[in-house]
Design a protein around this motif. Sequence first.
Motif, PDB file in Angstrom:
ATOM      1  N   ILE A 289       0.841  -1.194   0.000  1.00 44.47           N
ATOM      2  CA  ILE A 289       0.000   0.000   0.000  1.00 44.47           C
ATOM      3  C   ILE A 289       0.882   1.252   0.000  1.00 44.47           C
ATOM      4  O   ILE A 289       0.620   2.220  -0.699  1.00 44.47           O
ATOM      5  N   ARG A 290       1.952   1.205   0.790  1.00 42.32           N
ATOM      6  CA  ARG A 290       2.897   2.316   0.841  1.00 42.32           C
ATOM      7  C   ARG A 290       4.081   2.014  -0.076  1.00 42.32           C
ATOM      8  O   ARG A 290       4.656   0.932  -0.035  1.00 42.32           O
ATOM      9  N   ALA A 291       4.446   2.997  -0.892  1.00 40.14           N
ATOM     10  CA  ALA A 291       5.506   2.780  -1.876  1.00 40.14           C
ATOM     11  C   ALA A 291       6.833   2.427  -1.233  1.00 40.14           C
ATOM     12  O   ALA A 291       7.627   1.676  -1.808  1.00 40.14           O
ATOM     13  N   ASP A 292       7.100   2.932  -0.021  1.00 40.26           N
ATOM     14  CA  ASP A 292       8.388   2.656   0.617  1.00 40.26           C
ATOM     15  C   ASP A 292       8.481   1.259   1.206  1.00 40.26           C
ATOM     16  O   ASP A 292       9.515   0.872   1.746  1.00 40.26           O
ATOM     17  N   ARG A 293       7.410   0.484   1.090  1.00 41.57           N
ATOM     18  CA  ARG A 293       7.443  -0.902   1.574  1.00 41.57           C
ATOM     19  C   ARG A 293       7.902  -1.868   0.486  1.00 41.57           C
ATOM     20  O   ARG A 293       8.219  -3.014   0.754  1.00 41.57           O
ATOM     21  N   ARG A 294       7.898  -1.426  -0.756  1.00 42.30           N
ATOM     22  CA  ARG A 294       8.317  -2.291  -1.854  1.00 42.30           C
ATOM     23  C   ARG A 294       9.835  -2.451  -1.827  1.00 42.30           C
ATOM     24  O   ARG A 294      10.558  -1.594  -1.327  1.00 42.30           O
ATOM     25  N   ARG A 295      10.302  -3.582  -2.361  1.00 45.67           N
ATOM     26  CA  ARG A 295      11.733  -3.878  -2.327  1.00 45.67           C
ATOM     27  C   ARG A 295      12.226  -4.330  -3.702  1.00 45.67           C
ATOM     28  O   ARG A 295      11.519  -5.018  -4.444  1.00 45.67           O
ATOM     29  N   SER A 296      13.463  -3.964  -4.000  1.00 42.99           N
ATOM     30  CA  SER A 296      14.115  -4.464  -5.211  1.00 42.99           C
ATOM     31  C   SER A 296      14.818  -5.777  -4.884  1.00 42.99           C
ATOM     32  O   SER A 296      15.034  -6.088  -3.705  1.00 42.99           O
ATOM     33  N   PRO A 297      15.228  -6.541  -5.890  1.00 41.06           N
ATOM     34  CA  PRO A 297      15.955  -7.789  -5.614  1.00 41.06           C
ATOM     35  C   PRO A 297      17.244  -7.546  -4.823  1.00 41.06           C
ATOM     36  O   PRO A 297      17.646  -8.378  -4.011  1.00 41.06           O
ATOM     37  N   LEU A 298      17.889  -6.397  -5.036  1.00 40.24           N
ATOM     38  CA  LEU A 298      19.125  -6.089  -4.341  1.00 40.24           C
ATOM     39  C   LEU A 298      18.891  -5.825  -2.862  1.00 40.24           C
ATOM     40  O   LEU A 298      19.828  -5.875  -2.061  1.00 40.24           O
ATOM     41  N   GLU A 299      17.632  -5.543  -2.492  1.00 46.57           N
ATOM     42  CA  GLU A 299      17.319  -5.230  -1.099  1.00 46.57           C
ATOM     43  C   GLU A 299      16.828  -6.434  -0.307  1.00 46.57           C
ATOM     44  O   GLU A 299      16.640  -6.339   0.907  1.00 46.57           O
ATOM     45  N   ILE A 300      16.601  -7.567  -0.995  1.00 46.83           N
ATOM     46  CA  ILE A 300      16.141  -8.761  -0.278  1.00 46.83           C
ATOM     47  C   ILE A 300      17.022  -9.975  -0.575  1.00 46.83           C
ATOM     48  O   ILE A 300      16.599 -11.113  -0.412  1.00 46.83           O
ATOM     49  N   GLY A 301      18.242  -9.706  -1.006  1.00 42.78           N
ATOM     50  CA  GLY A 301      19.204 -10.785  -1.171  1.00 42.78           C
ATOM     51  C   GLY A 301      19.039 -11.607  -2.424  1.00 42.78           C
ATOM     52  O   GLY A 301      19.566 -12.724  -2.498  1.00 42.78           O
ATOM     53  N   LEU A 302      18.348 -11.085  -3.437  1.00 42.20           N
ATOM     54  CA  LEU A 302      18.151 -11.832  -4.678  1.00 42.20           C
ATOM     55  C   LEU A 302      18.990 -11.278  -5.831  1.00 42.20           C
ATOM     56  O   LEU A 302      18.793 -11.668  -6.985  1.00 42.20           O
ATOM     57  N   ASP A 303      19.934 -10.399  -5.544  1.00 40.94           N
ATOM     58  CA  ASP A 303      20.761  -9.830  -6.601  1.00 40.94           C
ATOM     59  C   ASP A 303      21.613 -10.890  -7.286  1.00 40.94           C
ATOM     60  O   ASP A 303      21.983 -10.741  -8.450  1.00 40.94           O
ATOM     61  N   TRP A 304      21.903 -12.013  -6.574  1.00 41.73           N
ATOM     62  CA  TRP A 304      22.737 -13.070  -7.164  1.00 41.73           C
ATOM     63  C   TRP A 304      22.083 -13.703  -8.386  1.00 41.73           C
ATOM     64  O   TRP A 304      22.772 -14.245  -9.259  1.00 41.73           O
ATOM     65  N   MET A 305      20.759 -13.638  -8.460  1.00 43.19           N
ATOM     66  CA  MET A 305      20.084 -14.322  -9.569  1.00 43.19           C
ATOM     67  C   MET A 305      19.905 -13.434 -10.803  1.00 43.19           C
ATOM     68  O   MET A 305      19.479 -13.916 -11.848  1.00 43.19           O
TER      69      MET A 305
END
Length: 401
Positions: free
Chosen positions: A260-276
């Motif tokens: 609901i709030r835009a600042d709650r969304r995450r990129s892959p780099l912010e949740i440890g999925l940048d390796w993929m």
Amino acid sequence: MRNALKQDHFRTPLWETPFHPRIAALSRANQWYAWSGYKSAHAVRDEELEYFAIRNAAAVFDVTPMVKYRIEGPDAEAFLARLTLRDVARLKPGRVHYTAWCDDQGKVLDDGTLFRFSAAEFRLCCQERHLDWLCDSAIGFDVSIAEVTADIAGLALQGPTSAAVLRRAGFDIERMKPFDLARVTLDGLAVDLSRTGFTGDLGYELFVAPDAALALWDRLFEAGGLLGITAIGYAALDLARLEAGFIVANADFVTAEAAIRADRRRSPLEIGLDWMIDWDKPCHFNGARVLRAEKARGSSRHILVGLDIAGNVPAEHALVYHRGKREVGHITAAAWSPSAKRNIALASLARPYGDRVKDDLWVEIYALRELVYQKSMVRARVVDRPFFAPPRRRATPPGEF
């Protein structure tokens, strides 16, 4: 009449999976929850005993409610390479890989597993429903997309004796490596069998037509009778996945469509999925420009880390502080790990904390003792994941244990 129907909509029962008759017959806890519109077991008998079945025997979990899409056609590979973060051209037929996909702002919509059966046939399994997004993303591609959740019944068979159960059930799993996929027919029973799972242990997933579900269940339980085969619920699975360091959508991160709030969304780099992220794959993919800019600038605002926490009180829903004063994040999942013998957690922190600044972190825990909450500030340190990784998970051929 229209108003009466609207008022009674909440009385619509949850769907029951094809395996429900067997699970309900075993249920003693009578603990159920809603998963994608299905009635799913939170615990079948006892969640602690079910957890130890995962780590010491063979545990069976009903994954039928997992959302499934059939994606096929001449452009299926190109479409999925455009949709997801990984290079699908590297995924060979008979293999599975873990992947994720983003919106155009580079925020994660969901993560899941992609099964490749042939050059032009795939199955995408995930947590949330995304049919509209998939269809919109497929414009210009010669591909057909259909949700097949209700058309496929699935079981996860996990634990050190899972391979032994399958051998006794007649399945040939000797040459199957982690993330291998095979279509087999056994005494007329057609099964899609993969060496995958959500426990970080030796394990497999089996998918069949709904009318063959009970035959598969009975075959496995007959074969596993002396191998400790046990039906489990989500509570036990959730502890095992935390030990493995796996993340769950809308638990460890909020999906872009659900936020609901835009600042709650995450990129892959912010949740440890940048390796993929396959930065060099030849095609453009959703969110690529934003993600490349984020990587180049080092502008990621958050990081998801593993924590080792002092003491033995789980830090569920706790806040994380630097030097005991500055709030820098929160715990997304926490538990005392029976296998690692550690108090573990996943935490979403505001950078640079958890990234460049890892020292002097504290967790604020409230423990209920005789109806009174007692506050304690305990030390935490950033550690690598997984918290528990038994070698049997990757052994090929797998042992009998």
